[in-house]
Each structure stands twice: as structure tokens, then as C-alpha cells.
Design an enzyme around this catalytic site. Structure first.
Site, PDB file in Angstrom:
ATOM      1  N   PHE A   1      63.289  23.575  51.305  1.00 57.89           N
ATOM      2  CA  PHE A   1      63.438  23.952  49.896  1.00 57.89           C
ATOM      3  C   PHE A   1      64.884  24.328  49.656  1.00 57.89           C
ATOM      4  O   PHE A   1      65.408  24.447  48.696  1.00 57.89           O
ATOM      5  CB  PHE A   1      62.511  25.103  49.534  1.00 57.89           C
ATOM      6  CG  PHE A   1      61.074  24.816  49.876  1.00 57.89           C
ATOM      7  CD1 PHE A   1      60.565  23.546  49.704  1.00 57.89           C
ATOM      8  CD2 PHE A   1      60.253  25.783  50.399  1.00 57.89           C
ATOM      9  CE1 PHE A   1      59.249  23.254  50.029  1.00 57.89           C
ATOM     10  CE2 PHE A   1      58.926  25.512  50.727  1.00 57.89           C
ATOM     11  CZ  PHE A   1      58.431  24.245  50.538  1.00 57.89           C
TER      12      PHE A   1
ATOM     13  N   TRP B   1      61.558  24.849  41.828  1.00 54.54           N
ATOM     14  CA  TRP B   1      62.581  25.298  42.793  1.00 54.54           C
ATOM     15  C   TRP B   1      62.158  24.941  44.224  1.00 54.54           C
ATOM     16  O   TRP B   1      62.988  24.623  45.061  1.00 54.54           O
ATOM     17  CB  TRP B   1      62.771  26.816  42.665  1.00 54.54           C
ATOM     18  CG  TRP B   1      63.734  27.400  43.659  1.00 54.54           C
ATOM     19  CD1 TRP B   1      65.078  27.533  43.502  1.00 54.54           C
ATOM     20  CD2 TRP B   1      63.429  27.928  44.952  1.00 54.54           C
ATOM     21  NE1 TRP B   1      65.627  28.121  44.616  1.00 54.54           N
ATOM     22  CE2 TRP B   1      64.644  28.367  45.523  1.00 54.54           C
ATOM     23  CE3 TRP B   1      62.257  28.074  45.688  1.00 54.54           C
ATOM     24  CZ2 TRP B   1      64.721  28.940  46.785  1.00 54.54           C
ATOM     25  CZ3 TRP B   1      62.324  28.642  46.949  1.00 54.54           C
ATOM     26  CH2 TRP B   1      63.533  29.066  47.490  1.00 54.54           C
ATOM     27  N   HIS B   2      60.837  24.999  44.462  1.00 54.74           N
ATOM     28  CA  HIS B   2      60.362  24.753  45.831  1.00 54.74           C
ATOM     29  C   HIS B   2      60.493  23.309  46.253  1.00 54.74           C
ATOM     30  O   HIS B   2      60.599  23.014  47.441  1.00 54.74           O
ATOM     31  CB  HIS B   2      58.906  25.202  45.975  1.00 54.74           C
ATOM     32  CG  HIS B   2      58.764  26.685  46.050  1.00 54.74           C
ATOM     33  ND1 HIS B   2      58.748  27.475  44.931  1.00 54.74           N
ATOM     34  CD2 HIS B   2      58.668  27.530  47.107  1.00 54.74           C
ATOM     35  CE1 HIS B   2      58.642  28.744  45.299  1.00 54.74           C
ATOM     36  NE2 HIS B   2      58.598  28.807  46.613  1.00 54.74           N
ATOM     37  N   GLY B   3      60.433  22.390  45.321  1.00 53.70           N
ATOM     38  CA  GLY B   3      60.533  20.996  45.732  1.00 53.70           C
ATOM     39  C   GLY B   3      60.493  20.063  44.546  1.00 53.70           C
ATOM     40  O   GLY B   3      59.963  20.408  43.482  1.00 53.70           O
TER      41      GLY B   3
END
Lengths: 473, 367
Positions: free
Chosen positions: A473, A324-326
Site C-alpha cells: 500500500f 489509499w489502500h490500493g
């Protein structure tokens, strides 16, 4: 627009003035909606359309779902919402990553394939607002909540500017009801909101950008083996930078909403005083970790389907949380490490019966430091551009890298270590309390002095040109 | 509303933002008054250090504002700090009737700006390229190379920020990169760690107007200690970038020089194809720079070859007695009082060179 900008100061003053004007509640809500779209459109006007697309799709999906007569059609409308949001997210955020991995996979099979160039700009905050709006359709699907009757309230829930681009990821049940009746901040709420905004901006502009970013950027940007002091300073500085940057955003968001009379939940609770990883995730990015728990871990079965499934669910949740962060495997490894830590902690809790000395201060302090140490290992993967850089940094931290070099000057080391030491100490002291409780027990002259110091430092720093890290993000 | 199940983890009631019971109005007003006093003291302190209101920060936004003027038949200066500090735009305009757009950036190779202008179909004007040899030939970027990307991607919010910052910059002296706490920590005289080289990090050297008309900061010439520090940093960069003993002379093999010139020529050709023109200048230097530049970048192999292979005109200060003998306090830039006089000498020579080539006129002959 950025919170740490002159434009936001003017924008916010206008929004507060309009919100306190003698206007009907519906008009005030329309004002807030327009303000939120301006706030978002100030980055890139076309991306407002994506925001509206997500809003409209989920509004109708939830309504149709509630009116559906069969489970199959309910599921179909959920799929519509998932496809709309996750499809958008996949295209803008993960398209390049998927293409890159597909190309690598077919190359490994000996098939010559040249991928087209993928130059898609990532719409700011897309991961936040898609998760927020998905929570709405998922709640309706899971029959946790009924669809809201007002499109205006729903649109405002999705777009509400204080938390639109970097959270907290608010649940519909937390925010939608607040739009039902007129809300204006009381005088004390307004002033307290301003204090929180000052604290948040001080964290971001002064602590993260001015005193920690130089060490973290120089160490992670060196691209070579480092002296252990440089490596540790860089990693510790990044642990502080990412906290103050993100927590600073959340605190400013909470303060801005409170100035308008709305309550947003806390997103951070002094995470570097966490004792263990389940405690850490109750304190770090709380709105994401609880989202993942409620909409991923528990639907997967949580801890209700046996030991093996529990550990598998934990790992799946944290791996996807990392992604999800990257769009990078380094984020997946970051999530995977946290999954392993959580699994190991769970296994240890099962294997070792609780001892009386577990409650002693020295044991708790030692466990908190161990947790912080292990969290720092994960930050290496979060911050490094690739695995080669991450492995060089890890080797440097443990004096295993050949030909280590010094790249940090005392000008970076001294402020970074002072701020990090202060941060860890402050987290430990604040572990079992809140900023509200501390403010209530602090002499008013001391609060005023601290507030003046923070405001002055913001003025002297002249704002900041840099965006918040979590925007990407 | 249909009856709904209670939520597992969240309920609106859980979003509680208690306000601590303190006299918040008095606290906030007290803090604001204290901040006002602290800010006034900060302003007073920095004015004492020589900062002045109206000296703009050389931000990406101010460059982008200038860049937007580089359209059609504009006259544009690109280069590094020498052309930024040494050319007085007022005098240039007075003599030529044309006010150049100042796009030079400190420490940055003009090649990235030439490429940017060449790619801009709307630009058909005259480009004046400052050749500071070690920046021009050995790099295609530098510390301010991000301005081009910023200009192309500048958001509405960034433009609004810049617009709102103008009155503050015109009123407050401390609105300067030099006064930021971050900058003060970066230049604090901590001891050097064993085995590390001192950092090349020059202090503030210039003052800048809204249209980036710049000149050397008065303190550089008025404060001997500050001047010594400026020279110390130039000495550092020259010594640290010098080739090791025994290395072949010069920093670049001829093929590498040829590649740079070919790249420059390709961009010049694009501008010329649209009716524009490009010309070069070399601005004066002295002291350690004379030794480093003249030995490291011999004229025949760099400057002369550049003009020849790009079929361009150029004005080198070494060729004109009128462009020599100026005060260069820290070896690299003219003293602030010298720039009007220098520009007055440079403009007629420059336009005479252009006229000699029978090219389109991008400014009148000296008035």
C-alpha cells in the site's frame, strides 16, 4: 529490507552501535539518515530518488509558504507540495487503475480505445511517506506548525527507517522535535525496545505467516464456492493475518525506534475488542485514521456543517481511505462499508437515547462480537481479488453458494481457529489496558519465559521470506 | 521560532513510551540463555531425525545464484526432481571437464526455464533438458515456477540475506524447510474431513549442496516408514491425476502435444541461433510411475515426436542397458549411492550423441 530478515539484524546492530558511539549529535543524525536511505534502497536503489524528491519538494514548499506575503502564494506553494506528492502517488499507484477505468468508460461510450500497457512498479511504502510528508506542509499551511529550521531534521523525519515503509504515519510535531537534542536509549528503554521488536516479529513471522496465512490463502485462492466452515475459517484467518502482519510491523517499528531512544506512537490498540466502528477506528491503524480525520474530514467541514454534510464527509473520508489502500474498486467498497457502518452507528446514537443496560458486560460483549462480525464482512472485499471472488466468498459464508466444496484441511483450520480465538480473547482482556501496564504487573520469570518462547519460535521458523502485507500500500 | 497554534490532535508530549518498571536486563539475558538451550535442544532433535548441517534449503535465492552462472557457453541442466537428484555434478565434471549449472526444480516443468534461457541473449551454451513426461508436456509451470521472476527481480537485500544465511546453513541442521513449525503443522496427521481427498504433499526427499548438486536424502532409503510415506504420496498423485474410467487414452490430444513442441522448438531455435544447443534426457523410473508414464505418455507420440520435430538429440534410459537396473527406492529417483555410478554411465552416452550430430563441443569427450 525486511524487519524479518538476517540483513536487518546485521544492519540494526551496526546502526545501534554507531548511535551509541561517542560522536557528535549531528554526525549521528547523518548516520541515521544514511542508514534510512540504505534501508529503503535495499529494495530498489532508484526509488531512493523519489523519497528524496518528496523530501526536497516539501522542505522548500513549506519554507516558501511560511515566507509568502499573500494567501494566493501560500496556496500556490501548498499546491506545489500536493502536486508533487499526490502526482507521484497517482502515477505510480493509480496510473494503471485510472487508465483501466478510462478505457472501460470510453468503451462504454462506443469508442474503440486500446490502452498502452502499464508496467510501473509500485515503490514500496509510497503511500506512507507521501502522507507523512504531506502532513508537514499541511500543518504549515494550516498554521498549526512553523517550518522546521533544519533540513537534516526534516529529511530524517521523512526517511526515519523504523516507520518509513509501513508506518505509523508520524506527524512532524511528534518526531521532528525529538531530533533537536541528542537522544540515546536508556538501558531499560533499549531492552524494552528489544522486547517490543520480539513481540512484533513473533506476530508477523509466527502467528500471521505460519498459522494464519495458509488458511486465508487457501480459502481466498480457491476461486470456487466453499463450504461455510472453509469460508468462515478463511475470512477469520485473514482478519488475524492482517492484524498480526500490520500490528507486528508497527510494534517492531516502535521497538526499533525505542532502541535508538526515539518514541513512536501506537498504531493499534486491540481493535477486535472494539465496541462499534468509531471505537474500531480509534484502535485500528490509528495513525492513518487520525491523519484522515485531521487533513480530510475536518477540512471538509467535519460534523460542523449540518447533518447531511456530516454523513457525506464521513463517506468521502472512508471511500478515499479505502482507495489509499490500493488501486482497486474492492478497496473502495471496503472503505465504503466502513463509512456506512460509521454513518449507521452515528444515526443509531442520535436516534436511541443512552440506556443504563448499555453499560452491562453482556451488552458490550455482544456489541464487540457484532462489530468483529461486521469487520469480517469488510475483510472479504479487502482480500478478494475482484468482486466475483468477493461475492462467491460472501455467499459461501452464509451457505448460499451452489455446489460448495471443502478446500481446507484440519491442518489449516485447527491452528487458524485457535489463533483467532486467542487473538479475540486477548483483545478483549487488553481492551482497557496496555502492554506496558500488563508487563509491569507480570512476574519477571513469566515475562522471561514468554520472551524465550517467542525468540525460540522465531529461530525455529527461520525468519520468513514474505514481505509485510501493508508494504504494497 | 514563530508562535504556533496548539495542534488539534497531536503534540510531541503525547508520544510517550513509558518503560514498565521491571528488571529488564535480567529478564532479557535470562530469555536469551533459555532460547540458547531451546535452540540447542531443537538442533539435537533434528540431527536425530537425520538432518545434517550443510544441507542447503532449495530457496529461490540459491536457484538465483546458480542461474547467474548460466551465461555464455555454460552447460545447464533444467528439468524437475529426477535430473536434480539423479545427476552427480562432481562426476559429470570429472568426466567431461565441465561442471553443469543445476537449474532443475522439483515438480516443475522445464519449459519455463527453457523459455527463460532462450530470452537471455547472454546465454549461448548447452541446455540439457530432463523430460519427465507428465510434467514436461502437461504444464508450463509448477510449484517452483516463481524462481524465474525472483531471479529477475531479486533485490540487494535478498542477496544480502542469502549471503548471511550461508554460515547458518553450514552450521545448523535444523535450517531446513522440514523443521519449520509451519511445515510440521502442515504435515501433522489430522483426520481427513469427510469427502476430501488426501493431500499430495511429499516430504523432504533430497539433500542439496551450495551449487545445487543434490541427491536423495539418506533417510528415504534407511527408514522404511519414511520410504512408505514417500511412495504413498506418489501413489496419491498418480491416482488423482489419472484420467477417469472410459476417458480417451492419454492425457493430451495430438494437437495439444504439437502446441507444446512448437513452443519448445521456438525457444530452442533462439538458443541455436546464438550458437547454443539443446538436448534431452529421460531418467529412470519404476513401479507405479512405469505404468502411469509408459501408458499415459506413449513414447512414439511424445518423446520420439519431441526429438523429431525439434531436430534434437536425446538419451532415454530405456535405450541403453548401461542406464538400467539401478535402485529406485520410491519409484521416481535413484538411491543416493547410485547417482555417481549412473552419471558415470550417462555422460559418455550423452556426449557421444552430441558428437554424432557434429555440433559445437560443450565439454570434452569422457576422460
Amino acid at each position: 529490507m525486511l524487519f524479518n530478515s538476517l540483513t536487518f539484524v546485521v544492519f540494526f546492530a551496526i546502526v545501534v552501535a554507531l548511535h551509541n558511539a561517542a560522536l557528535p549529535w549531528r554526525v549521528k543524525k547523518i548516520n541515521l539518515l544514511i542508514a534510512s536511505l540504505i534501508f529503503y534502497g535495499a529494495w530498489s536503489p532508484p526509488f531512493v530518488l523519489l523519497l528524496l524528491f518528496s523530501t526536497i519538494v516539501d522542505w522548500f514548499a513549506a519554507r516558501w509558504m511560511a515566507g509568502a506575503k499573500t494567501e494566493a502564494s501560500r496556496r500556490m506553494f501548498l499546491m506545489l507540495s500536493l502536486a508533487g506528492n499526490l502526482g507521484m502517488l497517482s502515477y505510480f499507484k493509480y496510473g494503471g487503475f485510472l487508465l483501466e477505468n478510462f478505457t472501460a468508460a470510453v468503451s462504454a461510450m462506443g469508442i474503440a480505445y486500446k490502452a498502452p500497457e502499464w508496467n510501473i512498479i509500485l515503490p514500496v511504502g509510497i503511500s506512507f511517506y507521501t502522507f507523512q510528508t504531506l502532513a508537514y506542509t499541511l500543518d504549515v499551511y494550516l498554521r498549526r506548525a512553523a517550518p522546521t529550521k533544519s533540513f537534516l531534521d526534516f529529511a530524517l523525519f521523512v526517511t526515519f527507517f523504523p516507520q518509513l515503509v509501513a508506518g505509523p504515519i508520524v506527524r512532524p510535531s511528534q518526531l521532528v522535535p525529538q531530533f533537536a537534542e541528542p537522544k540515546v536509549a536508556t538501558r531499560d528503554q533499549f531492552y524494552w525496545g528489544l522486547v517490543l521488536m520480539t513481540v512484533g516479529l513473533f506476530e508477523k513471522v509466527v502467528l500471521a505467516d505460519s498459522f494464519l496465512a495458509p488458511a486465508a490463502d487457501a480459502a481466498f485462492g480457491a476461486g470456487k464456492a466453499l463450504h461455510p466452515l472453509d469460508a468462515w475459517t478463511g475470512v477469520l484467518a485473514f482478519s488475524g493475518q492482517i492484524f498480526f502482519d500490520f500490528s507486528g510491523y508497527s510494534t517492531t517499528a516502535v521497538g526499533a525506534a525505542l532502541c535508538l531512544g526515539f518514541a513512536l506512537p501506537n498504531n493499534f490498540l486491540y481493535p477486535y475488542a472494539a465496541i462499534g466502528f468509531s471505537d474500531f477506528w480509534r484502535r485500528w491503524h490509528i495513525s492513518l485514521s487520525t491523519w484522515l480525520r485531521d487533513y480530510l474530514y475536518i477540512p471538509l467541514g467535519g460534523n460542523q456543517k449540518g447533518r447531511t454534510r456530516t454523513y457525506a464527509n464521513l463517506m468521502i473520508t472512508m471511500l478515499l481511505g479505502g482507495l489509499w489502500h490500493g488501486a482497486s474498486w474492492t478497496f473502495v467498497v471496503w472503505g465504503g462499508l466502513h463509512g456506512l457502518y460509521l454513518a449507521a452507528e452515528r444515526a443509531l446514537r442520535e436516534a436511541i437515547p443512552t440506556q443504563e443496560w448499555f453499560k452491562s458486560l453482556w451488552f458490550k460483549a455482544a456489541m464487540a462480537l457484532l462489530t468483529y462480525f461486521l469487520v469480517n464482512i469488510t475483510w472479504v472485499f479487502f482480500r478478494a481479488q475482484n468482486f466475483a471472488d468477493a461475492s462467491t466468498m460472501l455467499a459461501s459464508m452464509f451457505a448460499l453458494a451452489p455446489k460448495p466444496e471443502k478446500v481446507l484441511y484440519y491442518n489449516e483450520i485447527v491452528p487458524a481457529l485457535i489463533v483467532v480465538a486467542g487473538m479475540v480473547f486477548a483483545h478483549w482482556r487488553m481492551r482497557a489496558t496496555t502492554i506496558e501496564a500488563v508487563a509491569a504487573a507480570t512476574p519477571k520469570w513469566l515475562i522471561a519465559a514468554l520472551l524465550a518462547f517467542m525468540l525460540f519460535m522465531l529461530v525455529a521458523t527461520q525468519g520468513s521470506d514474505s514481505a509485510f502485507i501493508y508494504f504494497q500500500f | 521560532m514563530t508562535k504556533r497554534k496548539p495542534l488539534l490532535f497531536f503534540d510531541p508530549e503525547h508520544v510517550d513510551r513509558p518503560v514498565p518498571g521491571r528488571p529488564w536486563r535480567a529478564i532479557v539475558l535470562g530469555a536469551l540463555v533459555a532460547t540458547a538451550f531451546l535452540t540447542a535442544g531443537w538442533e539435537f532433535f533434528w540431527r536425530g531425525k537425520g538432518l545434517i548441517p550443510g544441507d542447503y534449503r532449495d530457496t529461490n535465492a540459491i536457484w538465483a545464484e546458480a542461474r547467474r552462472k548460466a551465461k555464455d557457453g555454460a552447460t545447464v541442466i533444467i528439468g524437475s526432481s529426477r535430473s536434480l537428484f539423479d545427476i552427480d555434478l562432481d562426476v559429470w565434471e570429472e568426466l567431461s571437464g565441465v561442471r553443469p549449472v543445476q537449474l532443475a526444480q522439483v515438480g516443475t516443468s522445464p519449459r519455463i526455464f527453457l523459455k527463460d534461457l532462450a530470452e537471455d541473449e547472454s546465454f549461448k551454451g548447452l541446455v540439457i533438458v530432463d523430460v519427465t513426461a507428465f510434467l514436461f508436456f502437461t504444464g508450463d509451470g509448477g510449484p517452483r515456477e516463481e524462481v524465474v521472476k525472483y531471479y529477475r527481480e531479486q533485490t540487494l537485500a535478498q542477496r544480502a540475506d542469502y549471503f548471511l544465511s550461508i554460515p547458518l546453513e553450514e552450521t545448523l541442521a535444523f535450517m531446513d524447510e522440514q523443521s519449520r513449525p509451519k511445515r510440521q503443522v502442515a504435515i501433522w496427521p489430522f483426520p481427513l474431513r469427510e469427502g476430501m481427498k488426501p493431500r499430495f504433499d511429499p516430504r523432504k526427499l533430497e539433500t542439496l549442496d551450495r551449487d545445487r548438486n543434490a541427491r536423495m536424502w539418506a533417510r528415504v532409503v534407511e527408514d522404511p516408514l519414511y520410504l512408505d510415506e514417500a511412495k504413498y504420496h506418489w501413489r496419491l498423485v498418480i491416482e488423482q491425476s489419472a484420467p477417469p474410467p472410459g476417458a480417451p487414452s492419454g492425457p493430451m490430444p495430438p494437437e495439444a502435444v504439437g502446441a507444446v513442441i512448437a513452443e519448445v522448438k521456438a525457444n530452442i531455435d533462439k538458443i541455436r541461433a546464438r550458437g547454443g544447443e539443446v538436448a534431452f534426457i529421460r531418467l529412470p523410473y519404476d513401479g507405479m510411475f512405469s505404468v502411469a508414464e509408459d501408458n499415459g505418455f506413449p513414447r512414439a507420440q511424445f518423446w520420439d515426436r519431441l526429438l523429431r520435430e525439434t531436430a534434437s538429440v536425446g538419451v532415454a534410459f530405456q535405450d541403453h542397458p548401461e542406464l538400467q537396473g539401478y535402485e529406485i527406492p520410491e519409484w521416481s529417483h535413484l538411491a543416493p549411492d547410485e547417482t555417481p555410478r549412473y552419471t558415470r554411465a550417462l555422460v559418455p552416452i550423452f556426449y557421444a550423441q552430441l558428437k554424432g550430430r557434429n555440433l559445437p563441443t560443450f565439454g570434452a569427450a569422457p576422460r
